[in-house]
Structures are given as C-alpha cells and as structure tokens.
Design a protein around this motif. Structure first.
Motif, short mmCIF file in Angstrom:
data_model
loop_
_atom_site.label_atom_id
_atom_site.label_comp_id
_atom_site.label_asym_id
_atom_site.label_seq_id
_atom_site.Cartn_x
_atom_site.Cartn_y
_atom_site.Cartn_z
N UNK A 70 1.49 -0.87 -0.11
CA UNK A 70 -0.04 -0.35 0.11
C UNK A 70 1.14 1.14 -0.03
N UNK A 71 0.10 2.11 -0.47
CA UNK A 71 0.66 3.50 -0.38
C UNK A 71 0.64 4.17 0.44
N UNK A 72 1.46 4.81 1.95
CA UNK A 72 1.21 5.37 3.12
C UNK A 72 2.29 6.43 3.26
N UNK A 73 1.84 8.40 3.45
CA UNK A 73 2.14 8.48 4.30
C UNK A 73 3.36 8.61 5.57
N UNK A 74 4.43 8.59 4.77
CA UNK A 74 5.25 8.80 6.69
C UNK A 74 6.10 9.64 6.88
N UNK A 75 5.84 10.51 7.80
CA UNK A 75 6.60 11.64 7.81
C UNK A 75 6.84 13.18 7.21
N UNK A 76 5.82 13.23 6.05
CA UNK A 76 5.34 13.69 5.10
C UNK A 76 5.60 13.10 3.90
N UNK A 77 6.15 11.97 3.90
CA UNK A 77 6.74 11.05 2.49
C UNK A 77 5.55 10.41 2.24
N UNK A 78 5.66 9.94 0.86
CA UNK A 78 4.30 9.22 0.23
C UNK A 78 5.54 7.96 0.42
N UNK A 79 6.01 6.57 0.56
CA UNK A 79 6.24 5.74 0.87
C UNK A 79 5.41 3.83 0.37
N UNK A 80 5.87 3.06 -0.36
CA UNK A 80 4.98 2.04 -0.78
C UNK A 80 5.29 0.74 0.89
N UNK A 81 4.58 0.65 1.44
CA UNK A 81 5.42 -0.31 2.10
C UNK A 81 4.21 -1.65 2.47
N UNK A 82 4.46 -2.75 3.31
CA UNK A 82 4.28 -4.25 3.17
C UNK A 82 2.96 -3.96 4.13
N UNK A 83 2.11 -4.81 4.48
CA UNK A 83 0.74 -5.14 5.49
C UNK A 83 1.13 -6.37 5.32
N UNK A 84 0.38 -6.90 6.33
CA UNK A 84 0.44 -7.99 6.70
C UNK A 84 2.28 -9.46 6.23
N UNK A 85 1.29 -10.08 5.73
CA UNK A 85 2.72 -10.87 5.01
C UNK A 85 3.63 -9.72 4.26
N UNK A 86 2.78 -9.34 3.52
CA UNK A 86 3.76 -8.60 2.38
C UNK A 86 4.52 -7.64 3.35
N UNK A 87 4.66 -7.46 4.61
CA UNK A 87 5.24 -6.71 6.08
C UNK A 87 6.79 -7.23 5.80
#
Length: 89
Positions: free
Chosen positions: A8-25
């Motif tokens: 998923x795409x999330x905003x983290x500390x003002x940056x747009x980042x792709x991160x894994x959720x669940x098994x993806x993480x």
C-alpha cells in the motif's frame, strides 16, 4: 500487471512510501519512497487493478502536460523499479 496484494501507499513523516501490510510486511521489510509522479502513478495503478505501462503513460499524459514519449519512458522506468523490488507482478 498489478500491484501485489499486501502493498500500500502511505504517508510517513510527510513522505509517500510503499510499505507492506500483513504478510507483505514480513517479506518486504522496508519502505520505498516515491516522488510525486511515482505516487500518482501508484494510485492510478491501484485504481485500475490490472494495468499496463501504456495505460499508465496515457493516464499521465491526460493529467499532466507531458509528451507521450517522455511519459512512456518515465512510466517504464518507474514500473521497472517496482518490479525490481517485487511489489508488482
């Protein structure tokens, strides 16, 4: 091609980042920072579900004032990076 489940795409500390959720993480274990254009393309790819480089390039041309050849080259480069880190298939 499509975005792999669990990314998923999330905003983290003002940056747009792709991160894994669940098994993806568990498998991914990192954040991938995106610039404004890459973030926009990720959002379009998410909305399309199944996408092609050409479809994303066409969408980019519709949204921004960019030449078709430049858009296609940029999208190819961005999608190639996504493939290299294994977030699309």
């Amino acid at each position: 091609m499509h975005i792999k489940k669990g990314f998923v795409l999330r905003e983290v500390c003002g940056e747009q980042v792709i991160m894994g959720e669940g098994v993806g993480a568990l498998d991914f274990g990192k954040l991938l920072c995106l610039n404004e254009t890459a973030s926009w393309l990720w959002t379009r790819a998410s909305e399309l579900g199944e996408f092609t480089v050409e479809a994303l390039a066409d969408a980019l041309c519709s949204e921004y004032d960019v030449a078709a050849d430049d858009a296609l080259n940029d999208v190819k480069s961005i999608v190639s990076q996504w493939q290299n880190v294994n977030v699309v298939e």
